[in-house]
Design an enzyme around this catalytic site. Structure first.
Site, mmCIF file in Angstrom:
data_model
loop_
_atom_site.group_PDB
_atom_site.id
_atom_site.type_symbol
_atom_site.label_atom_id
_atom_site.label_comp_id
_atom_site.label_asym_id
_atom_site.label_seq_id
_atom_site.Cartn_x
_atom_site.Cartn_y
_atom_site.Cartn_z
ATOM 1 N N CYS A 79 0.843 -1.206 0.000
ATOM 2 C CA CYS A 79 0.000 0.000 0.000
ATOM 3 C C CYS A 79 0.879 1.257 0.000
ATOM 4 C CB CYS A 79 -0.969 -0.049 1.180
ATOM 5 S SG CYS A 79 -2.321 1.141 1.014
ATOM 6 N N HIS A 166 -3.691 -5.420 0.040
ATOM 7 C CA HIS A 166 -3.199 -5.924 1.331
ATOM 8 C C HIS A 166 -3.245 -7.446 1.416
ATOM 9 C CE1 HIS A 166 -2.637 -2.087 3.419
ATOM 10 N NE2 HIS A 166 -3.572 -1.665 2.593
ATOM 11 N N GLU A 168 -1.941 -9.223 3.561
ATOM 12 C CA GLU A 168 -1.863 -9.684 4.956
ATOM 13 C C GLU A 168 -3.211 -9.840 5.632
ATOM 14 O OE1 GLU A 168 -1.233 -6.739 3.777
ATOM 15 O OE2 GLU A 168 -1.459 -5.112 5.225
#
Lengths: 191, 315
Positions: A79, A166, A168
Site C-alpha cells: 500500500c 493488502h 496480509e
C-alpha cells in the site's frame, strides 16, 4: 530467516507480523525511524502501509528511503509502502481516480515471482486514497484492476516488489501465498 | 493458534513473576478478559480479583450471565453496579470519540477504587491487538479509542499487565477452548457497550430501545442458525439511529425511530464482510422489532457495508 516489518503506521502492520510469524519466520516490527543498522541483519523487509499520504506527507515515512538505497536484501512494499518505493525511484503518485476500499479483483500479468502459482484473476482487499500514476523507470506493472492500473510492481534489476492491496488481511485471496512467494525469493537469494 | 500450549505456559510463568502482590482484572465476561483472568488466576490464585462493572449499558440479562460464568470459574469476583455514574458521565455528549473516552475514564476510576479496597498493585486487562491498533499512537491514526486503551490516565497508580496484546480474537478463542473458558464462542461486544449502538447522546430510554432490539436480532439469528438456515455471523446486533421517519400503523400515522441491523463475518475483526443473511430471517427480525416495539420503532434497515470502508460498530 529474518524478515522485519517496517512500521509506517498502518492498521494492518501487526497483521503482516502475524502472517510472517505463522510462516515460521524470525520477525519483528521496527519503527520507520530506526537507524539502518537496526535492520542491517535482515534477510528481507516488508514496508507496511500507513495513513500518511506519501506524496504530500513524506516526512512521516521516516528512513524508508534510506533503507531502499542501502538494502542488499529483498523488499516488499505494501500500500503506502509500494507508493513510497515508486516515488523514491522516480515514479509519480496522485489521488486515485476511484479510491478502493474493500474487495477488488486484480488481473495478474506476470506469474514469475510474487504471484507464482496463483490464478490470473483473484479477489484481494484494498484500502487506499492515493495510487501510483506513473511507474518509475526500471519497474514494471505486474497486476492491475479495473479501478487501479498499478496494483503490483516489480523492479527489473533488484528484488524490490510492491503491492497496492493488502495480502496480509484474511479477506484477501492468496494473501499468504504471496508472502510465501516473497519468502521463497529471499530464500533463493540467500542460497 | 500457533504455539498455543507454549503461550499458556509462558504467560502463567510471566504473570507469576510480574505480579508479586495482588491484582484486579477488568472482566466483562467476553472471551478476551475471561481468558486473561483464567491465565492470571492460574499464576496467582486468590491474589486476583475479577471486577465486572455493570455500567447500565449491557445487554439483556448480561450481568446475571457473567455472574454465573465467574462463579463457575471459581475465581474471586465482584460485580459493581455503576450505571448511574456512567449515564452522568455521558450526559450531553454526542461525539463518538468523546463518548468512548468518557466511558474509558469512568471504567478506570471504578477499577482504581476497587483496586484500592482490595490492595491491588497491578491492573490486568484483556487488551488484544485490534484494541491498541485502532486506538492509535505516535504513528497510527485513531480509528476509535478502545475503552481499555484510550481511557488509561497517565497517572495510573498501578502497573499494567496485558498478556494478550499481540493476539487477535481467533487466537484468543483457541486459548479459551484449551482452557475451558465458557465464553469461547461468545460474539465480540465492545467495551463502551450499548452506548456506541445508540448514536448521538445516550439516554436511558434509548438504551432500553437498543437493548431490546439487540436482543431480538441475537435471538432471531441464533434460532435461524440452530435450524440450519444460516451460518452464525462473527458479530450481529442492532443500532438505534437518531433520525425519525414516517410510517403507518393500523391506519394511524406513525413517526418513529429507525433500527439498523448489522451482521458481519470476520476472522480477526480487522477486516469484515457483511453477512449474507437470508431474506426470510431479515424479515422475521424486522417484523418482530416493528410489532413488539411499535411505540418507538417503525423502520428497520440492513447495513450492507464491509470493513473497510466502514467499521463493524457504528461509533
Amino acid at each position: 530467516m529474518k524478515v522485519y516489518v517496517i512500521d509506517n503506521g498502518g492498521q494492518w502492520t501487526h497483521r503482516e507480523w502475524r502472517v510472517l510469524r505463522y510462516l515460521k519466520v524470525d520477525t519483528k516490527i521496527v519503527p520507520n525511524t530506526a537507524p539502518f543498522d537496526d535492520i542491517a541483519d535482515a534477510d528481507g523487509i516488508v514496508l507496511s502501509g500507513g495513513a500518511p499520504s506519501v506524496a504530500t506527507d513524506g516526512g512521516r515515512l521516516g528512513r524508508c528511503g534510506e533503507y531502499l538505497d542501502r538494502a542488499d536484501f529483498p523488499v516488499l512494499g505494501i500500500c503506502a509502502g509500494m507508493q513510497l518505493i515508486c516515488e523514491h525511484f522516480g515514479g509519480e503518485l496522485g489521488p486515485g481516480g476511484v479510491p478502493e476500499f474493500g474487495g477488488v479483483t486484480i488481473d495478474v500479468r506476470s506469474h514469475d515471482d510474487i504471484f507464482r502459482g496463483l490464478p490470473d484473476r483473484f479477489k484481494v482487499w484494498a484500502s487506499h486514497n492515493d495510487e501510483v500514476k506513473t511507474v518509475p523507470d526500471g519497474f514494471e506493472t505486474i497486476a492491475s484492476s479495473e479501478t487501479c492500473p498499478n496494483e503490483a510492481v516489480r523492479c527489473a534489476d533488484r528484488p524490490i516488489y510492491g503491492v497496492q492491496f493488502h495480502p496480509e488481511v484474511e479477506d484477501s485471496e492468496y494473501g499468504v501465498e504471496i508472502f510465501r512467494n516473497f519468502l521463497n525469493i529471499i530464500g533463493e537469494k540467500k542460497c | 493458534m500457533l504455539g498455543a500450549e507454549d503461550f499458556i505456559e509462558d504467560t502463567v510463568r510471566t504473570a507469576a513473576e510480574k505480579i508479586p502482590g495482588k491484582a484486579v482484572i477488568a472482566c466483562s465476561g467476553g472471551v478476551d478478559s475471561m481468558v486473561a483472568a483464567a491465565l492470571v488466576s492460574k499464576a496467582i490464585g486468590d491474589r486476583l480479583l475479577a471486577v465486572y462493572v455493570d455500567n447500565g449499558l449491557m445487554r439483556k440479562g448480561e450481568t446475571e450471565e457473567v455472574r454465573g460464568m465467574l462463579s463457575d470459574m471459581g475465581i474471586n469476583y465482584r460485580i459493581v453496579d455503576a450505571g448511574g455514574e456512567f449515564f452522568s458521565a455521558l450526559k450531553g455528549l454526542t461525539d463518538p470519540e468523546e463518548k468512548r473516552k468518557a466511558i474509558g475514564e469512568k471504567f478506570i476510576r471504578v477499577f482504581e477504587r476497587e483496586a484500592k479496597e482490595f490492595g491491588a498493585e497491578t491492573l490486568v486487562q484483556g487488551t488484544i491487538a485490534p484494541d491498541w491498533i485502532e486506538s492509535g499512537d505516535g504513528v497510527r491514526d485513531t480509528i476509535k479509542s478502545h475503552h481499555n486503551v484510550g481511557g488509561l490516565p497517565k497517572d495510573l497508580g498501578m502497573s499494567l499487565y496485558e498478556p494478550l496484546r499481540d493476539l487477535y480474537k481467533d487466537e484468543v478463542r483457541d486459548l479459551a477452548r484449551m482452557l475451558g473458558v465458557k465464553s469461547s464462542e461468545r460474539q465480540p461486544f465492545p467495551g463502551p457497550a450499548l452506548a456506541v449502538r445508540c448514536l448521538g447522546e445516550v439516554t436511558s430510554e434509548d438504551i432500553e430501545i437498543v437493548r431490546e432490539a439487540c436482543f431480538i436480532v441475537e435471538d432471531e439469528i441464533m434460532t435461524a442458525s440452530v435450524s440450519g438456515k444460516m451460518e452464525m455471523p462473527w458479530q450481529y446486533f442492532a443500532v438505534l439511529l437518531p433520525s425519525k421517519s414516517v410510517g403507518v400503523q393500523g391506519d394511524r400515522r406513525a413517526y418513529g425511530r429507525t433500527i439498523a441491523i448489522r451482521a458481519v463475518s470476520s476472522v480477526d475483526g480487522m477486516t469484515a464482510t457483511y453477512s449474507r443473511i437470508p431474506l426470510e430471517v431479515l424479515d422475521s427480525i424486522s417484523t418482530r422489532i416493528t410489532n413488539t416495539m411499535k411505540s418507538s420503532v417503525n423502520r428497520v434497515v440492513y447495513d450492507i457495508t464491509n470493513k473497510p470502508p466502514a467499521t463493524i460498530e457504528w461509533e
